[in-house]
Motif scaffolding. Structure first.
Motif, PDB file in Angstrom:
ATOM      1  N   MET A 153       0.833  -1.180   0.000  1.00 13.57           N
ATOM      2  CA  MET A 153       0.000   0.000   0.000  1.00 13.57           C
ATOM      3  C   MET A 153       0.880   1.247   0.000  1.00 13.57           C
ATOM      4  SD  MET A 153      -3.158  -0.706   0.136  1.00 13.57           S
ATOM      5  CE  MET A 153      -4.493  -1.607   0.779  1.00 13.57           C
ATOM      6  N   TYR A 194       1.923   5.166   0.774  1.00 11.96           N
ATOM      7  CA  TYR A 194       1.728   6.123   1.871  1.00 11.96           C
ATOM      8  C   TYR A 194       2.237   7.486   1.438  1.00 11.96           C
ATOM      9  CZ  TYR A 194       1.194   2.040   4.891  1.00 11.96           C
ATOM     10  OH  TYR A 194       0.770   0.875   5.456  1.00 11.96           O
ATOM     11  N   TYR A 198      -0.813   9.432   5.471  1.00 12.81           N
ATOM     12  CA  TYR A 198      -2.035   8.715   5.097  1.00 12.81           C
ATOM     13  C   TYR A 198      -1.715   7.519   4.213  1.00 12.81           C
ATOM     14  CZ  TYR A 198      -4.547  12.805   6.797  1.00 12.81           C
ATOM     15  OH  TYR A 198      -5.036  13.812   7.576  1.00 12.81           O
ATOM     16  N   GLU A 199      -2.522   6.466   4.372  1.00 12.54           N
ATOM     17  CA  GLU A 199      -2.394   5.272   3.550  1.00 12.54           C
ATOM     18  C   GLU A 199      -3.390   5.367   2.389  1.00 12.54           C
ATOM     19  OE1 GLU A 199      -2.887   0.435   3.978  1.00 12.54           O
ATOM     20  OE2 GLU A 199      -3.137   1.711   5.727  1.00 12.54           O
ATOM     21  N   TYR A 200      -2.944   4.982   1.176  1.00 14.47           N
ATOM     22  CA  TYR A 200      -3.802   5.030  -0.016  1.00 14.47           C
ATOM     23  C   TYR A 200      -3.957   3.636  -0.602  1.00 14.47           C
ATOM     24  CZ  TYR A 200      -3.725  10.111  -0.091  1.00 14.47           C
ATOM     25  OH  TYR A 200      -3.899  11.430   0.228  1.00 14.47           O
ATOM     26  N   ASP A 201      -5.017   3.462  -1.369  1.00 16.74           N
ATOM     27  CA  ASP A 201      -5.233   2.211  -2.083  1.00 16.74           C
ATOM     28  C   ASP A 201      -4.236   2.099  -3.231  1.00 16.74           C
ATOM     29  OD1 ASP A 201      -7.344   1.398  -0.481  1.00 16.74           O
ATOM     30  OD2 ASP A 201      -8.834   2.454  -1.708  1.00 16.74           O
ATOM     31  N   LYS A 202      -4.016   0.873  -3.707  1.00 20.41           N
ATOM     32  CA  LYS A 202      -3.116   0.659  -4.843  1.00 20.41           C
ATOM     33  C   LYS A 202      -3.633   1.439  -6.047  1.00 20.41           C
ATOM     34  CE  LYS A 202      -1.459  -3.853  -3.502  1.00 20.41           C
ATOM     35  NZ  LYS A 202      -1.369  -5.266  -3.790  1.00 20.41           N
ATOM     36  N   CYS A 227      -0.503  12.220  -3.260  1.00 24.25           N
ATOM     37  CA  CYS A 227      -1.390  12.519  -2.127  1.00 24.25           C
ATOM     38  C   CYS A 227      -2.449  13.514  -2.586  1.00 24.25           C
ATOM     39  CB  CYS A 227      -0.577  13.087  -0.963  1.00 24.25           C
ATOM     40  SG  CYS A 227      -1.571  13.582   0.464  1.00 24.25           S
ATOM     41  N   LEU A 271       3.603   9.481  -3.546  1.00 25.78           N
ATOM     42  CA  LEU A 271       3.470   8.454  -2.520  1.00 25.78           C
ATOM     43  C   LEU A 271       4.653   7.496  -2.553  1.00 25.78           C
ATOM     44  CD1 LEU A 271      -0.323   7.647  -2.962  1.00 25.78           C
ATOM     45  CD2 LEU A 271       0.739   9.261  -1.391  1.00 25.78           C
ATOM     46  N   ALA A 323       6.476   2.582   1.692  1.00 32.88           N
ATOM     47  CA  ALA A 323       6.396   2.404   3.143  1.00 32.88           C
ATOM     48  C   ALA A 323       6.888   3.680   3.817  1.00 32.88           C
ATOM     49  CB  ALA A 323       7.231   1.221   3.584  1.00 32.88           C
TER      50      ALA A 323
END
Length: 159
Positions: free
Chosen positions: A1, A3, A9-13, A18, A25, A28
């Motif tokens: 995933m 970041y 913040y974590e984002y979807d594939k 951002c 992004l 990790a």
């Protein structure tokens, strides 16, 4: 995933930037030793400055000191006062504290603005004396209640 290295913040594939800050992004996040936010201030010793009569006066003192870049701390002296009241002791008002290294400057400012204010060191000594007297009163009131209760129980069971 992915970041965001700025926001965390974590984002979807499939996302590459951002949506909040536009930063590219990463796969990790790097390990961090602290939470986000301002740097915590090192803990310093707080020194008693002055006793105020109510919240309004406390707010005036806090604002005055903050305008001079001196952080002030307020302790509500009514906390727990209800339990002290039956034993003849109740405090009102607030105690004001400042950091130890800023005490002299804060005391000078307070003495200029409140010339009738009691000397802070004397006030602290008087406050300690009142607390000690209150502790004695509570102790003797407790002993009196125990003796009265014991006499009452003896009377009740042996009448």
């Amino acid at each position: 995933m992915p970041y965001c290295p700025n926001c965390g913040y974590e984002y979807d594939k499939g996302f590459t930037h951002c949506s909040d800050c536009g930063t590219q992004l990463v796969g990790a996040l790097p390990p961090t030793s602290q939470e986000y936010g301002p740097e915590p201030r090192p803990e310093t010793k707080k020194t008693f400055l002055i006793k105020t009569k109510d919240d309004d006066e406390s707010n005036k003192v806090v604002n005055l000191l903050n305008r001079n870049a001196i952080p002030a701390y307020v302790q509500d002296d009514e906390t727990g006062a209800y339990s002290d009241f039956p034993f003849g002791f109740s405090e009102h008002g607030n105690s004001m504290y400042v950091e130890e290294d800023e005490y002299e400057e804060a005391a000078e400012i307070i003495n200029e603005v409140f010339p009738d204010a009691q000397d802070p060191k004397t006030a602290a000594a008087l406050e300690q004396e009142v607390r000690e007297k209150a502790a004695k009163i509570r102790k003797w009131a407790g002993i009196g209640l125990i003796l009265f209760g014991s006499i009452y129980l003896l009377w009740y069971f042996f009448r």
